[in-house]
Design a protein around this motif. Structure first.
Motif, PDB file in Angstrom:
ATOM      1  N   LYS A 151       2.528  -4.723  -3.572  1.00 40.10           N
ATOM      2  CA  LYS A 151       1.183  -4.231  -3.247  1.00 40.10           C
ATOM      3  C   LYS A 151       0.567  -3.502  -4.443  1.00 40.10           C
ATOM      4  O   LYS A 151      -0.629  -3.674  -4.747  1.00 40.10           O
ATOM      5  CB  LYS A 151       1.280  -3.299  -2.042  1.00 40.10           C
ATOM      6  CG  LYS A 151      -0.062  -2.852  -1.503  1.00 40.10           C
ATOM      7  CD  LYS A 151       0.108  -1.992  -0.265  1.00 40.10           C
ATOM      8  CE  LYS A 151      -1.258  -1.549   0.276  1.00 40.10           C
ATOM      9  NZ  LYS A 151      -1.111  -0.689   1.479  1.00 40.10           N
ATOM     10  N   GLN A 152       1.362  -2.694  -5.129  1.00 38.86           N
ATOM     11  CA  GLN A 152       0.870  -1.969  -6.300  1.00 38.86           C
ATOM     12  C   GLN A 152       0.478  -2.926  -7.423  1.00 38.86           C
ATOM     13  O   GLN A 152      -0.533  -2.727  -8.118  1.00 38.86           O
ATOM     14  CB  GLN A 152       1.938  -0.989  -6.794  1.00 38.86           C
ATOM     15  CG  GLN A 152       2.131   0.208  -5.865  1.00 38.86           C
ATOM     16  CD  GLN A 152       3.307   1.072  -6.284  1.00 38.86           C
ATOM     17  OE1 GLN A 152       4.074   0.705  -7.174  1.00 38.86           O
ATOM     18  NE2 GLN A 152       3.466   2.210  -5.621  1.00 38.86           N
ATOM     19  N   LYS A 209       6.179  -2.650  -1.324  1.00 31.09           N
ATOM     20  CA  LYS A 209       5.333  -1.629  -1.944  1.00 31.09           C
ATOM     21  C   LYS A 209       5.051  -1.961  -3.410  1.00 31.09           C
ATOM     22  O   LYS A 209       3.928  -1.789  -3.891  1.00 31.09           O
ATOM     23  CB  LYS A 209       6.005  -0.267  -1.830  1.00 31.09           C
ATOM     24  CG  LYS A 209       5.967   0.313  -0.421  1.00 31.09           C
ATOM     25  CD  LYS A 209       6.658   1.671  -0.362  1.00 31.09           C
ATOM     26  CE  LYS A 209       6.584   2.259   1.044  1.00 31.09           C
ATOM     27  NZ  LYS A 209       7.313   3.539   1.142  1.00 31.09           N
TER      28      LYS A 209
END
Length: 597
Positions: free
Chosen positions: A198-199, A195
């Motif tokens: 991805k950010q 995550k």
């Protein structure tokens, strides 16, 4: 000791002054707090320390904190926390430390300290508590898991959590739960990093500045944990637990495949493996959807999925022909049949499939005893009475010594009002040993009461006393007494009672039933009641307090009673009762005398 207590009370003065100054407490309340604190301090400074005193002191301080919190919210004052709450928090931690130092083995005390730290966000203190607790209670995996979860979820430190799990596994190298939680933690860590990555990509930042390992992102650490665990812990349940954890994460397809292959390779003959593989087909999409209607399409899809499940189960019972495997298959069919559906076609298909599987298992002589009852119930619900009789007869042939099987067959015969019920009862008591036949005899006499003459039923009762064990005959005597009163009246039941009293054993309910029958008579005689109570006391006077008290109540309240007898009854009770029962009797007798019982 007094000087130490005075010093502790003086240490409280600044916080109490602040409480009064800011208007949270009144002067009168401050004095009450000091008095209570002084009393609690004296209790925990004694030579003979008691755990309850520490718990009471801690609870008082926690209640004080909660009260301050509510008062702050009410007046909207949020300052001076360092001088007030933090001082009390420090004292509570100190009390917990003393208590856990004295009673190290009390896990609940440690967990109370942990809960307090979490409630008041004392992270630094909680870290110390976990460290000390695990050093003392290293033999409890649940505590290691709790500490690791706190590090992972609250402190957001996967490194510390990993370190704790590795330490725990040195103490418990074969603990399935530890491996499962460690496996879950590594997957959560991988998901968290995915995550974050991805950010960063969405923010168009340079990934080279961040050290993300592709192996960790793909769950390689979890794979290592799984492989290590699989070598040490054997069993399908553990493999399925690991697989269910892996399925919670959407990036573990390869890992799931590896676990599934291991399951099929190492546990190919275990029924649970086949059960999982078959049920897995329900989760897969249908092969085709020919129906134009949405409702019809859904029914068709579900039917196809269930057919695929059954195909796997059919393969399973061929590869692993055992009772457990058939039990898994039947359990699945029953679950699907019991599911609600608006489609009558699907419901009939499920019923036909379930009955077919029952029959196949029975033909292979691999249907477990417990499932015959469910088969019969299903047949009776479907109004297939002839088939139900056939199955019931087959069940008693296979399990001829089972009381449950005979009882089941007899209930079917009675429900269908067949003529050969008596013949079947005779056959049942002939096959089954006398011990444990009570359910058969009670069912027989209950049926006979409604179907046979009074003479036949009475003869059956008399026969049951000799056919059952002495302990089981007690129940038959109670039933006989009740039946005689209902069908023969008071005079006959009195004769039966006198006759039965010649053959031990008895139950207390046997005598109480006769006492109740006497009380129901219009001319209830105290002479008869005394006889019944005396007979009962000879058998149960040394163990039953209420029997003595009821006897005394009868003498006091009955029109023909003699209150002067109560003294002698009380004296006899004191002689016959033993131990704590004497104290209980004296207490209840006193309540009776004062009119409170």
């Amino acid at each position: 000791m007094a000087e130490r207590i005075e010093q502790r009370l003086e240490d409280r003065v600044p916080e109490l002054e602040q409480l009064e100054r800011v208007g949270l407490f009144t002067r009168r309340e401050i004095r009450a707090v000091l008095r209570k604190a002084s009393a609690l301090e004296y209790k925990i400074q004694r030579r003979a320390l008691r755990k309850e005193d520490f718990i009471n002191y801690i609870q008082y301080e926690i209640n004080l904190l909660e009260l301050i919190k509510k008062r702050r919210a009410r007046i909207g004052y949020s300052f001076k926390k360092d001088e007030i709450e933090y001082s009390i928090l420090h004292r509570v931690h100190s009390l917990f430390n003393r208590a856990t130092g004295k009673w190290k083995d009390d896990v609940q005390l440690w967990l109370s300290h942990v809960a307090f730290c979490k409630q008041w966000n004392s992270k630094h203190q909680l870290s110390k508590v976990f460290s000390t607790m695990l050093a003392i209670h290293s033999n409890k995996p649940a505590l290691w898991i709790m500490a690791a979860k706190w590090e992972m979820e609250t402190q957001l430190s996967s490194e510390s959590a990993r370190h704790l799990f590795l330490r725990a596994l040195r103490f418990h190298p074969e603990c399935p739960k530890l491996y499962q939680e460690y496996f879950r933690m590594e997957l959560m860590h991988a998901e968290k990093q995915r995550k974050e990555k991805k950010q960063i990509e969405q923010a168009k930042m340079d990934l080279r500045e961040f050290n993300y390992s592709e192996e960790i992102l793909n769950g390689e650490m979890a794979r290592i944990v799984y492989r290590d665990a699989a070598q040490k812990i054997k069993g399908v349940e553990f493999q399925l637990a690991m697989l269910s954890i892996a399925k919670l994460f959407d990036f573990t397809q390869d890992l799931q495949k590896e676990i599934l292959e291991s399951l099929q390779t190492s546990y190919a003959e275990d029924p649970l493996t086949w059960d999982y593989l078959a049920r897995r087909e329900l989760q897969l999409g249908s092969l085709q959807a020919p129906e134009p209607s949405t409702k019809q399409r859904k029914v068709s899809e579900m039917a196809q999925r269930e057919e695929r499940c059954c195909a796997v189960f059919d393969e399973a019972v061929g590869a692993v022909p055992t009772e457990d495997m058939w039990k898994c298959y039947i359990t699945f069919c029953l679950e699907r049949y019991n599911r609600k559906t608006n489609s009558e076609e699907l419901k009939q298909k499920r019923l036909k499939r379930t009955l077919s599987v029952f029959s196949k298992a029975h033909e292979c002589n691999l249907l477990p005893e417990a499932l015959y009852k469910q088969w019969l119930q299903l047949l009776l619900e479907s109004r297939l009475s002839e088939k139900a009789l056939e199955v019931a007869e087959a069940a008693t042939r296979r399990f001829s010594l089972s009381v449950d099987m005979w009882q089941m067959r007899l209930r079917v015969l009675i429900q269908l009002e067949r003529e050969d019920v008596t013949q079947c009862f005779e056959e049942a008591v002939k096959h089954v040993k006398s011990k444990g036949t009570l359910p058969l005899w009670t069912l027989w006499v209950e049926w006979s009461e409604g179907s046979n003459s009074k003479e036949d039923t009475e003869a059956l009762y008399q026969r049951s006393f000799h056919a059952t064990t002495p302990a089981e005959s007690v129940t038959m005597k109670e039933m006989y007494l009740d039946w005689t009163y209902r069908n023969g009246g008071y005079k006959k039941v009195k004769r039966v009672f006198t006759s039965l009293c010649e053959n031990r054993p008895f139950s207390l309910d046997f005598f109480r039933k006769m006492i109740q029958i006497e009380k129901e008579q219009e001319s209830c005689k105290m002479l008869h009641l005394r006889e019944y109570y005396e007979r009962a006391l000879r058998e149960f006077g040394s163990t039953d307090i209420d029997l003595w008290l009821d006897y005394i109540k009868e003498e006091l309240n009955h029109p023909q009673g003699k209150p002067e007898n109560c003294g002698s009854i009380h004296w006899r009770a004191m002689k016959m009762l033993q131990g704590d029962q004497v104290e209980d009797f004296v207490s209840k007798y006193t309540l009776l005398q004062t009119g409170h019982l």
